[in-house]
Enzyme design. Structure first.
Site, PDB file in Angstrom:
ATOM      1  N   LYS A  53       0.893  -0.991  -0.294  1.00  0.00           N
ATOM      2  CA  LYS A  53       0.053   0.321  -0.058  1.00  0.00           C
ATOM      3  C   LYS A  53       0.858   1.364   0.031  1.00  0.00           C
ATOM      4  O   LYS A  53       0.556   2.345  -0.582  1.00  0.00           O
ATOM      5  CB  LYS A  53      -1.137  -0.034   1.046  1.00  0.00           C
ATOM      6  CG  LYS A  53      -2.245  -1.392   0.967  1.00  0.00           C
ATOM      7  CD  LYS A  53      -3.052  -1.462   2.005  1.00  0.00           C
ATOM      8  CE  LYS A  53      -3.830  -2.874   2.350  1.00  0.00           C
ATOM      9  NZ  LYS A  53      -4.548  -2.327   3.602  1.00  0.00           N
ATOM     10  N   GLN A  97      -4.373  -0.755   8.902  1.00  0.00           N
ATOM     11  CA  GLN A  97      -4.326  -2.368   8.985  1.00  0.00           C
ATOM     12  C   GLN A  97      -4.891  -3.587   9.941  1.00  0.00           C
ATOM     13  O   GLN A  97      -4.940  -3.605  10.939  1.00  0.00           O
ATOM     14  CB  GLN A  97      -2.754  -3.081   8.763  1.00  0.00           C
ATOM     15  CG  GLN A  97      -2.597  -4.798   8.100  1.00  0.00           C
ATOM     16  CD  GLN A  97      -3.205  -4.023   6.393  1.00  0.00           C
ATOM     17  OE1 GLN A  97      -3.179  -3.391   6.190  1.00  0.00           O
ATOM     18  NE2 GLN A  97      -4.136  -5.271   6.058  1.00  0.00           N
ATOM     19  N   ASP A 120     -10.684   3.750   4.030  1.00  0.00           N
ATOM     20  CA  ASP A 120     -10.514   2.584   3.799  1.00  0.00           C
ATOM     21  C   ASP A 120     -12.354   1.860   3.240  1.00  0.00           C
ATOM     22  O   ASP A 120     -13.035   1.039   3.635  1.00  0.00           O
ATOM     23  CB  ASP A 120     -10.896   1.186   5.143  1.00  0.00           C
ATOM     24  CG  ASP A 120      -9.193   0.289   4.501  1.00  0.00           C
ATOM     25  OD1 ASP A 120      -9.225   0.261   4.047  1.00  0.00           O
ATOM     26  OD2 ASP A 120      -8.538   0.248   5.703  1.00  0.00           O
TER      27      ASP A 120
END
Ligand code: NAP
Length: 283
Positions: A53, A97, A120
């Site tokens: 990412k 995460q 997200d």
């Protein structure tokens, strides 16, 4: 029939080039879109994901910081760090995460992220915005699937879409996005008694289960579009999806491969969301 591939790598490349161009335009105004990625603990898969990412951000000209913390980090310390990022004007998107260590309440941490930086799309405000058709960040994986359908010019109006899986991060938001584009949507899950009876009616099938060969050729209507979100390992340890690719490609009109399908699109949509967060902050 042999299905046409929807190439997630090629589509990602196109979209990432567009992100890079828009990021340049923002930079000219003195704003560099920035993503903060937070990793707590040593989960090997998570370490690969966060590295990818951050690299994708840097390659597209975005700013990205990776903050790694020991698995013993307390929930309070993580919440404090998230709060700091909420206030940091150089950070437009925050990604924590998952999974987090068991002693940390992941939902609490997600809810601590400012919805304006929730790239997200997991915050309850983002979920509510998607459900009600209001502006907000869409979760990256189903958003990537929508972009794949868009890339083949697929008009969902009046079509029957079957989503296999009902998680908060893939299945449910996927169903809402398809509904928003006027598909008739069926959501299947582990308690669906006759999955095949459902999938055989589908013009579009999205498999998001996490089990190999959940969808085989006999379960697919000729000409259906099949998107494979699953990420599994076969006996040789090779990455594969939920779909029996070799069989289903002989029945479907379009199909996404694994690897090289939905996976790269997920990171791409993270870049798009981060860019859009920065664009919104600049207005
Ligand atoms: P998840 O939270 O484990 O959800 C799986 C869903 O599949 C659940 O709703 C479950 O039903 C359903 N299910 C399980 N067995 C089933 C069966 N035999 N028939 C029908 N439905 C069944 O997983 P997830 O986070 O949504 O992820 C799904 C897959 O996508 C995983 O392989 C994951 O690694 C992959 N993934 C890929 C990406 C990417 O970027 N490519 C991103 C995210 C996830 P219940 O709700 O009844 O338990």
């Amino acid at each position: 029939m042999t299905a046409q591939l929807i190439d997630g790598n090629a589509l990602s490349q196109q979209l990432r080039t567009q992100v890079a161009t828009r990021a340049q335009a923002l930079k000219a105004k003195g704003i560099t879109p920035g993503l903060a990625v937070v990793l707590v603990g040593e989960n090997p898969a998570s370490q690969v994901y966060v590295r990818n990412k951050v690299k994708a951000c840097l390659d597209a000209g975005l700013h990205s910081v990776l903050e790694k913390y020991d698995a013993s980090m307390t929930e309070a310390a993580l919440l404090e760090r998230v709060e700091g990022m909420n206030k940091d004007p150089s950070i437009h998107g925050i990604l924590v995460q998952l999974p987090l260590p068991a002693h940390i309440d992941a939902q609490k941490v997600i809810e601590a992220i400012s919805p304006a930086k929730d790239v997200d799309g997991f915050h309850i405000a983002s979920a509510g915005a998607l459900m009600t058709g209001m502006p907000g960040f869409w979760p990256c994986t189903p958003y990537g699937c929508m972009k794949m359908l868009e890339s083949i010019g697929y008009d969902l109006k009046g079509k029957h879409a079957v989503v296999i899986g009902r998680s908060n991060i893939v299945g449910k938001p996927m169903a809402l996005m398809l509904l928003q584009k006027n598909a008739t949507v069926t959501i299947c899950h582990s308690a669906t008694p006759d999955l095949k009876a459902m999938t055989l009616q589908a013009d579009v099938i999205v498999a998001a289960v996490g089990k190999r060969n959940v969808l085989t050729a006999d379960m697919v209507k000729p000409g259906a579009v099949v998107l494979d979100v699953g990420m599994n390992r076969n006996e040789e340890g090779k990455l594969c999806g939920d779909v029996d690719f070799d069989g289903v490609k002989e029945v479907a009109s379009y199909i996404t491969p694994v690897p090289g399908g939905v996976g790269p699109m997920t990171i791409t949509m993270l870049l798009v969301n981060t860019l859009e967060a920065a664009e919104s902050a600049s207005n």
